[in-house]
Each structure stands twice: as C-alpha cells, then as structure tokens.
Write a protein that holds these residues in place. Structure first.
Motif, PDB file in Angstrom:
ATOM      1  N   UNK A 403       0.787  -1.232   0.000  1.00  0.00           N
ATOM      2  CA  UNK A 403       0.000   0.000   0.000  1.00  0.00           C
ATOM      3  C   UNK A 403       0.821   1.286   0.000  1.00  0.00           C
ATOM      4  N   UNK A 404       2.134   1.186   0.217  1.00  0.00           N
ATOM      5  CA  UNK A 404       2.943   2.396   0.358  1.00  0.00           C
ATOM      6  C   UNK A 404       2.880   3.327  -0.829  1.00  0.00           C
ATOM      7  N   UNK A 405       3.123   2.810  -2.042  1.00  0.00           N
ATOM      8  CA  UNK A 405       3.088   3.656  -3.233  1.00  0.00           C
ATOM      9  C   UNK A 405       1.699   4.236  -3.458  1.00  0.00           C
ATOM     10  N   UNK A 406       0.670   3.446  -3.191  1.00  0.00           N
ATOM     11  CA  UNK A 406      -0.693   3.925  -3.391  1.00  0.00           C
ATOM     12  C   UNK A 406      -1.003   5.074  -2.444  1.00  0.00           C
ATOM     13  N   UNK A 407      -0.617   4.919  -1.174  1.00  0.00           N
ATOM     14  CA  UNK A 407      -0.874   5.969  -0.188  1.00  0.00           C
ATOM     15  C   UNK A 407      -0.076   7.235  -0.501  1.00  0.00           C
ATOM     16  N   UNK A 408       1.204   7.065  -0.792  1.00  0.00           N
ATOM     17  CA  UNK A 408       2.088   8.220  -0.937  1.00  0.00           C
ATOM     18  C   UNK A 408       1.971   8.907  -2.293  1.00  0.00           C
ATOM     19  N   UNK A 409       1.663   8.145  -3.343  1.00  0.00           N
ATOM     20  CA  UNK A 409       1.773   8.699  -4.690  1.00  0.00           C
ATOM     21  C   UNK A 409       0.445   8.808  -5.435  1.00  0.00           C
ATOM     22  N   UNK A 410      -0.540   7.992  -5.040  1.00  0.00           N
ATOM     23  CA  UNK A 410      -1.811   8.007  -5.772  1.00  0.00           C
ATOM     24  C   UNK A 410      -2.916   8.711  -4.982  1.00  0.00           C
ATOM     25  N   UNK A 411      -3.020   8.423  -3.699  1.00  0.00           N
ATOM     26  CA  UNK A 411      -4.106   9.010  -2.921  1.00  0.00           C
ATOM     27  C   UNK A 411      -4.091  10.543  -2.907  1.00  0.00           C
TER      28      UNK A 411
END
Length: 453
Positions: A403-411
């Motif tokens: 979930x790291x990339x999704x939280x930091x870069x997409x959300x």
C-alpha cells in the motif's frame, strides 16, 4: 461533482492471498503470524486515510472433491497456513483510534449465539469500528472433513441457513437489551434492570435458542454488515441485509450492471437504493514509468505456478480444473460451492486450458498499472463509469509494501480530483461508510426492528 470513494485494504492472515506474492523481493511474508506486523500495517493505513482493513477470513484450504489436499497447497503456501483473523482485531484497535476493521465469518461453520457474542465484544473494544463480512463459505470440501459435516451443503440451502442465522443475530443485537438497561446504581444495587433485558426464544429450521444475550448494547449494536456473494441468491441476500457489498468484477460493463442490479434489489426489499454501498476489488501497481510498472505487474503475474492457481480456484469454486479435458469448456459445469466465481469463467469461446493459463491474470478485481498520474486517472474513470462507491485495494506483495506507493503517490492525486475526502473519515464504521451520522442501523433495514423470520 465526483463521488468521494470508500477505501479498504484487502488482506488475509496468511503469507499470501493469490498465491503470487510471497516469493517477490518486496515481500516480507515472515511477519504474517505476528501482531507487530499487523500493527505496522494498521498504522500505515490509518495515517494514510484508508477507511478500514478487511480480513478475508478462511477457515480451511483447497481440497479436492475426493478429500485430498494437493501437495502444491502446502508447498507453495496456497492459503496455507492461514490464521484466525478475528483474534488480532482487538490488538489492532488498541493501536489506532480511527481505522475500521471488517472480518469475514461464515454462517455455515459458525453458530449465531457465539458469533453475535464475539462481534458485540469486538464492537465494544473497537468503539464501534467493527464490521462483519457475511459469507456462506468457500473451501466447502475441507470444511466437511474438518468440522465433521456429512457432505457439502447445497448452495441455496446455505443461504436459507444464512437468512435465519443473520435474523437471529439481529434479534440478539437489536432487541435483547434496552438502551438504558444498565443503570449501574450502587445505591439501589441494580446493575442491570431486569425489566429491560429480554429473553430470546427462537425455534427455527436451523437453530434453537432460549435465553438471555449476555452482552450489553455496543456502540453500533449491530456490526456494519458486509456481504460478498454475487450469485443470484447471494445478490438477493445482500439486497436484504448488506450495508456494504464487496464485488470482484474486472470490466466496467459488468461492474456497472452489477451495481445497478444490487441497488434495485435493495429497493425491492423496501430499502433506499443508496442503502447499499458497493466496493469492488482493485489491484494497484505503481511505477516511475509505464514500462517500470508493467514490468512489475508481469513479475507479480508470473510468480505463482499454474498448479498453485488451479488449487486456489478449486478451493473457491469447488471445481478441479485439472480433472477436465483442456479442450472442453465450463459451460455445462455446476458447483454447490462458488457459483459466482464459476460464472465469471463460463464462456463458450474459452476452453478449460485457457482458463487455467489465464487465472494468474484474471483472478481478483480491476487491475490498474502505471505511473501515479495514470493510475489515478484509471481509478477516476472506473469510478465514473461503474458508479461503485469505493474499492478494496488488494494485497499484492504483502504487508506495508502493498500500500505504500498507493498511499504516498496516488491518494494525494485522488484527493485533488475530489475522489477522497480532504481529511480522513471518523466515527463508527457505519458512520464512516454510510455517511448517515448515526451509529445505528437505518430505519429501512430489516434488522432495525429485528423481526426474526
């Protein structure tokens, strides 16, 4: 104006979910059995703005109709081992004070009194942040062996049992106590007012219960109700009881049709069309470039063996694809286990061999791959064209790496588009997911009056 989406994280208390991640360099599967690892994930999701952590609890593992366990299940960790997810919830609730939790529990394997007691306790311990994902169970062949049942319970019979099961639980949660039944008056010596605690008497086709429910009303009384079956019987069950429905469609056309159908079924049961929130599975891979993301997606797709995916499909559907001629189709095949999953693969133009070869790419929900900007745009399009209410972001590499990339870069991009609230939602799980402003079941839900069928 864009709809603000609900976001959950889809997990199982096991080293892997789709038999395709534990061998990847990013994966850290060794922590799956520890409270510390799950606390780290809960903190990440809570801080990142997710609404809830969803556990796809599994009581068993893939087994053939003849009662044997393929060696690949044990060797390659195909939903094996799998631990008891409900037991970790209180530890996670003590770790974060906002994130909600949803746990799958089976109406085929459980008993209403024990389940109602467990979820009431969890609702107290989480301050109203617990949800129950109602299933009638996959892995039916294994459950027959492990629980001592005589045979696999037919699909529609499982839903008849589930209807009575849920109705009885609602009776215990909603009617067994008045709101003011606990004066805790030291002067009079009255802790519980006997006139406001009700005896439950139920004698149905599947269950008998006589007695008091010994758990006082919790913040939500009834946990937020999820459901995950997409067969015709499952949809009708969801339209009656579910507040949030988990789907696994992979095309906008099918997802859109399913969303409309589920809402119309809710209306047929006297509920508002927006009384059910639909969240679809979503697998996300993010890279600095489209090429990098595509390569990472391919690595994930290539990780599981064909044999492992066939075993997983067998556990969920009851169908052993390896036992059929690869040149035939699934058109005439029937199952009493996972009818909605099997229906996704019934296609007169697709052979069993093609289904087997494609399982690694086709199991799960929507798959979005690309740069952060591309992924955000794909999610925006899917949400707009399907009218889903949110997504369950699927386990990929395991733990916080999923979930790291999704939280930091997409959300952050989704927030800019108005697809996520500027500040994370708070309150009970029901308040967060329905926006009702109340922890109680809505008036048009059958459980609000808890009339036992």
């Amino acid at each position: 104006m864009a709809k603000e989406l609900i976001l959950g994280a889809f997990e199982v208390m096991a080293p892997t979910f789709l038999a395709n991640s534990w061998r990847h360099p990013r994966a850290r599967p060794e922590g799956y059995a520890t409270l510390e690892a799950w606390q780290g994930l809960a903190r990440q999701l809570d801080a990142g703005g997710f609404d809830f952590l969803f556990f796809a609890e599994a009581l068993a593992y893939p087994m053939t109709p003849e009662g044997t366990v393929p060696e690949v299940v044990v060797r390659e960790a195909v939903q094996f081992p799998v631990h008891d997810a409900p037991l970790v919830i209180s530890g996670l609730a003590a770790t974060v004070d906002r994130l909600g939790f949803v746990v799958t529990s089976s109406t085929t394997a459980e008993r209403p009194y024990l389940l109602a007691r467990r979820f009431s306790t969890l609702d107290h311990l989480t301050a109203g942040r617990i949800g129950w994902n109602i299933v009638t169970s996959d892995m039916q062949q294994a459950l027959v062996k492990l629980l001592g049942d005589d045979e696999v319970t037919p699909h529609d019979a499982r839903y008849a049992r589930a209807d009575e099961f849920v109705s009885l639980c609602l009776d215990l949660w909603e009617r067994a106590w008045d709101d003011d039944a606990q004066p805790m008056d030291k002067g009079s010596g009255v802790f519980n007012d006997p006139g406001k605690v009700r005896w439950t008497s139920h004698h149905g086709d599947h269950f008998d219960l006589e007695g008091y429910f010994p758990i006082a009303p919790s913040p939500q009384r009834t946990p937020t109700l999820f459901q995950a079956g997409a067969s015709r019987t499952g949809r009708d069950f969801a339209g009656r009881y579910a507040e949030c429905i988990f789907t696994q469609e992979r095309t906008v056309e099918k997802a859109s049709a399913l969303v409309q159908d589920l809402r119309s079924i809710a209306v047929s049961h006297g509920r508002r069309p927006d009384a059910v929130k639909v969240v679809n599975g979503l697998s996300v891979i993010v890279g600095d470039t489209e090429e990098e993301a595509a390569a990472l997606r391919q690595e994930l797709t290539d990780a599981p063996s064909r044999e492992a995916m066939a075993a997983l499909f067998m556990g969920w559907s009851g169908i052993d694809l390896t036992s059929f001629d690869p040149a035939t189709t699934l058109e005439e095949i029937h199952t009493e286990v996972g009818q909605s999953l099997l229906a996704q693969y019934k296609d007169p133009t697709r052979t069993v061999g093609q289904v087997l070869d494609g399982l690694r790419e086709t199991m799960g929900g929507f798959k979005v791959t690309g740069t952060p900007q591309s992924v955000a745009a794909q999610i925006e399009r899917i949400a707009a064209e399907t009218d889903v209410d949110g997504f369950l972001v699927e386990f990929t590499f395991g733990g916080t790496a999923s979930y790291g990339d999704f939280i930091d870069r997409v959300m952050p991009l989704l927030r800019e588009k108005g697809l996520l609230p500027a500040e994370p939602r708070r309150g009970t799980l029901r308040e967060m997911l329905t926006g009702s402003g109340s922890a109680a079941l809505p008036a048009d839900h059958p459980g609000a009056h808890a009339v036992v069928a």
